[in-house]
Design a protein around this motif. Structure first.
Motif, short mmCIF file in Angstrom:
data_model
loop_
_atom_site.label_atom_id
_atom_site.label_comp_id
_atom_site.label_asym_id
_atom_site.label_seq_id
_atom_site.Cartn_x
_atom_site.Cartn_y
_atom_site.Cartn_z
N GLU A 105 0.83 -1.21 0.00
CA GLU A 105 0.00 0.00 0.00
C GLU A 105 0.86 1.26 0.00
O GLU A 105 0.52 2.25 -0.64
N ARG A 111 2.06 1.87 -3.47
CA ARG A 111 0.95 2.39 -4.28
C ARG A 111 0.75 3.87 -3.99
O ARG A 111 0.52 4.66 -4.90
N ARG A 112 0.85 4.26 -2.72
CA ARG A 112 0.72 5.67 -2.38
C ARG A 112 1.84 6.48 -3.02
O ARG A 112 1.61 7.58 -3.51
#
Length: 83
Positions: free
Chosen positions: A69, A72-73
């Motif tokens: 995550e 992805r950020r």
């Protein structure tokens, strides 16, 4: 999707804006945030659930899904900057 945007006058410290912004976002969507990914400007934040906030570059207590995550950020960061 951009869930929340807010103009703040002056130059407030990022960490002091996190609590009210997350509360506004949760009120708007009706869903409680499980994990919040932020940049290093949010160190020393005032969010009441400290362990739901993941700061980029954080190494301790980071599992594989959280690492994914965070990557992805980082990929979406240019879009965040342009908004």
């Amino acid at each position: 999707f951009v869930l929340h945007a807010k103009a703040l006058h002056g130059n407030p410290f990022d960490g002091h804006t996190l609590g009210p912004v997350i509360a506004d976002m949760e009120k708007l969507t009706g869903v409680e945030a499980r994990r919040i990914h932020v940049d290093k400007g949010y160190r020393g934040h005032n969010h009441p659930h400290r362990f739901r906030v993941w700061i980029s570059g954080q190494v301790r207590r980071v599992s594989a899904p959280i690492r994914r995550e965070m990557r992805r950020r980082a990929a979406v960061e240019p879009v965040i900057g342009h908004i």
